[in-house]
Scaffold this motif. Structure first.
Motif, mmCIF file in Angstrom:
data_model
loop_
_atom_site.group_PDB
_atom_site.id
_atom_site.type_symbol
_atom_site.label_atom_id
_atom_site.label_comp_id
_atom_site.label_asym_id
_atom_site.label_seq_id
_atom_site.Cartn_x
_atom_site.Cartn_y
_atom_site.Cartn_z
ATOM 1 N N GLU A 105 0.773 -0.967 0.040
ATOM 2 C CA GLU A 105 -0.370 -0.038 -0.084
ATOM 3 C C GLU A 105 1.263 1.686 -0.308
ATOM 4 N N ALA A 106 2.278 1.366 0.320
ATOM 5 C CA ALA A 106 2.045 2.331 0.622
ATOM 6 C C ALA A 106 3.461 2.789 -0.703
ATOM 7 N N LEU A 107 4.097 1.717 -1.136
ATOM 8 C CA LEU A 107 4.857 1.398 -2.635
ATOM 9 C C LEU A 107 3.164 2.476 -3.462
ATOM 10 N N GLU A 108 2.326 1.752 -3.285
ATOM 11 C CA GLU A 108 0.815 2.425 -4.224
ATOM 12 C C GLU A 108 0.742 3.394 -4.459
ATOM 13 N N ALA A 109 1.729 3.783 -2.926
ATOM 14 C CA ALA A 109 0.588 5.866 -3.027
ATOM 15 C C ALA A 109 2.237 6.576 -2.849
ATOM 16 N N VAL A 110 3.249 6.219 -3.407
ATOM 17 C CA VAL A 110 4.217 6.859 -3.806
ATOM 18 C C VAL A 110 4.368 8.639 -3.930
ATOM 19 N N LYS A 111 5.048 9.109 -3.080
ATOM 20 C CA LYS A 111 4.939 10.431 -4.174
ATOM 21 C C LYS A 111 6.054 10.944 -4.485
ATOM 22 N N GLU A 112 5.803 11.807 -5.714
ATOM 23 C CA GLU A 112 7.298 12.371 -6.289
ATOM 24 C C GLU A 112 6.621 14.047 -6.097
ATOM 25 N N GLU A 113 8.270 14.106 -5.340
ATOM 26 C CA GLU A 113 8.688 15.700 -5.129
ATOM 27 C C GLU A 113 8.605 15.958 -6.599
ATOM 28 N N MET A 114 9.136 17.607 -6.340
ATOM 29 C CA MET A 114 8.749 17.905 -7.202
ATOM 30 C C MET A 114 9.764 19.690 -7.030
ATOM 31 N N GLU A 115 10.055 19.953 -7.191
ATOM 32 C CA GLU A 115 10.667 21.449 -7.665
ATOM 33 C C GLU A 115 10.557 22.616 -7.654
ATOM 34 N N ALA A 116 10.605 23.410 -7.064
ATOM 35 C CA ALA A 116 9.689 25.335 -7.668
ATOM 36 C C ALA A 116 8.002 24.939 -8.005
ATOM 37 N N TYR A 117 7.917 24.131 -6.802
ATOM 38 C CA TYR A 117 6.215 24.231 -6.940
ATOM 39 C C TYR A 117 5.873 25.179 -5.741
ATOM 40 N N VAL A 118 4.418 26.110 -6.280
ATOM 41 C CA VAL A 118 4.489 26.875 -5.150
ATOM 42 C C VAL A 118 3.034 26.279 -4.707
ATOM 43 N N THR A 119 3.010 26.721 -3.530
ATOM 44 C CA THR A 119 1.438 25.808 -3.202
ATOM 45 C C THR A 119 0.855 27.261 -2.269
ATOM 46 N N ASP A 120 -1.240 27.293 -2.622
ATOM 47 C CA ASP A 120 -1.755 28.025 -1.996
ATOM 48 C C ASP A 120 -2.095 27.716 -1.215
ATOM 49 N N ILE A 121 -1.612 27.410 -0.352
ATOM 50 C CA ILE A 121 -1.924 26.702 1.185
ATOM 51 C C ILE A 121 -1.030 27.137 1.761
ATOM 52 N N THR A 122 -1.480 28.410 2.799
ATOM 53 C CA THR A 122 -0.454 29.301 3.588
ATOM 54 C C THR A 122 -0.127 28.589 4.426
ATOM 55 N N PHE A 123 0.885 29.373 5.495
ATOM 56 C CA PHE A 123 2.065 29.003 7.244
ATOM 57 C C PHE A 123 -0.314 29.501 7.969
ATOM 58 N N ASP A 124 -0.497 30.245 7.304
ATOM 59 C CA ASP A 124 -2.052 30.493 8.463
ATOM 60 C C ASP A 124 -2.820 29.678 8.377
ATOM 61 N N ASP A 125 -2.749 29.236 7.356
ATOM 62 C CA ASP A 125 -4.025 28.175 7.000
ATOM 63 C C ASP A 125 -3.928 26.989 7.867
ATOM 64 N N LEU A 126 -2.310 26.375 8.172
ATOM 65 C CA LEU A 126 -2.246 25.793 8.886
ATOM 66 C C LEU A 126 -2.417 25.562 9.955
ATOM 67 N N ILE A 127 -1.488 27.481 10.784
ATOM 68 C CA ILE A 127 -1.991 27.389 12.614
ATOM 69 C C ILE A 127 -3.637 27.351 12.699
ATOM 70 N N ASN A 128 -4.888 28.080 11.101
ATOM 71 C CA ASN A 128 -6.333 28.084 11.487
ATOM 72 C C ASN A 128 -6.837 26.951 11.875
ATOM 73 N N VAL A 129 -6.233 26.011 11.166
ATOM 74 C CA VAL A 129 -6.850 24.356 10.963
ATOM 75 C C VAL A 129 -6.327 23.722 12.223
ATOM 76 N N GLY A 130 -5.083 24.260 13.105
ATOM 77 C CA GLY A 130 -4.819 23.352 14.563
ATOM 78 C C GLY A 130 -4.299 22.640 13.987
ATOM 79 N N LEU A 131 -2.917 22.697 13.410
ATOM 80 C CA LEU A 131 -1.924 21.760 12.512
ATOM 81 C C LEU A 131 -0.345 22.092 13.374
ATOM 82 N N ILE A 132 -0.526 23.996 13.773
ATOM 83 C CA ILE A 132 0.797 24.130 14.259
ATOM 84 C C ILE A 132 0.101 25.121 15.465
#
Length: 186
Positions: A105-132
């Motif tokens: 299952e872990a190998l079927e769900a492999v994630k590929e790392e990509m360079e120079a991708y900018v996400t629209d998820i902000t640090f504030d989003d992480l704080i607002n949903v209680g992840l930090i």
């Protein structure tokens, strides 16, 4: 199940567990003090067949993953949930303790790392949903890592990993909705 890429693991017992689950070649780091010879093997593997980093879900495993990622660009990553990496006796943690099914299952769900991708998820989003910050932040990050199949990270590394694996805001929001619904149901 045949794996084209070469899987980077920590040791011989991990190789044995991987080969029980899939048809694959491995490179063993033999611990977290990775020497230049191992890095060169991984670079060659990346150029010729590709690499999947599959380390233990613990601090040394994350250190190895980070070291390789910093030295060899474009690696893929497989993550094993901690509960799948615990032995029957409860002592230790590692890929070598995982079931055939968990490894597949872990190998079927492999994630590929990509360079120079900018996400629209902000640090504030992480704080607002209680992840930090907050009392449940660690547990929520564990659940998010499981849901998105990106492994567990501390608060500092979470934003970077979301970027590295190009997690969209839509995927993030959906995962957090599921996690928050589960929390309310308990």
């Amino acid at each position: 199940m045949k794996i084209k890429e070469i899987i980077v693991v920590e040791g011989k017992d991990d190789t044995t567990a991987i080969k029980r689950a899939v048809d694959a070649d491995t490179i063993e780091t033999n611990g977290s003090a990775i020497d230049e010879g191992i890095i060169e093997q991984i670079r060659l593997a990346q150029k010729t067949r590709g690499v999947i980093i599959f380390t233990d879900p613990d601090f040394p495993g994350e250190k190895i993953r980070k070291t390789i990622t910093n030295e060899v660009a474009g690696c893929k990553h497989a993550f094993l949930p901690k509960e799948e990496a615990r032995p029957k006796n409860g002592k230790g943690i590692g890929v070598e303790h995982a079931s055939v099914k968990a490894i597949q299952e872990a190998l079927e769900a492999v994630k590929e790392e990509m360079e120079a991708y900018v996400t629209d998820i902000t640090f504030d989003d992480l704080i607002n949903v209680g992840l930090i910050g907050g009392t449940d932040a660690k547990l929520r990050r564990e659940k998010l890592g499981l849901h998105l199949k990106i492994g567990y990270t501390n608060g500092k590394q979470l934003h970077k990993r979301l970027q590295m694996f190009q997690i969209t805001k839509e995927q993030f929001v959906h995962a957090m909705e599921v996690i928050l619904e589960e929390e309310q149901a308990q």
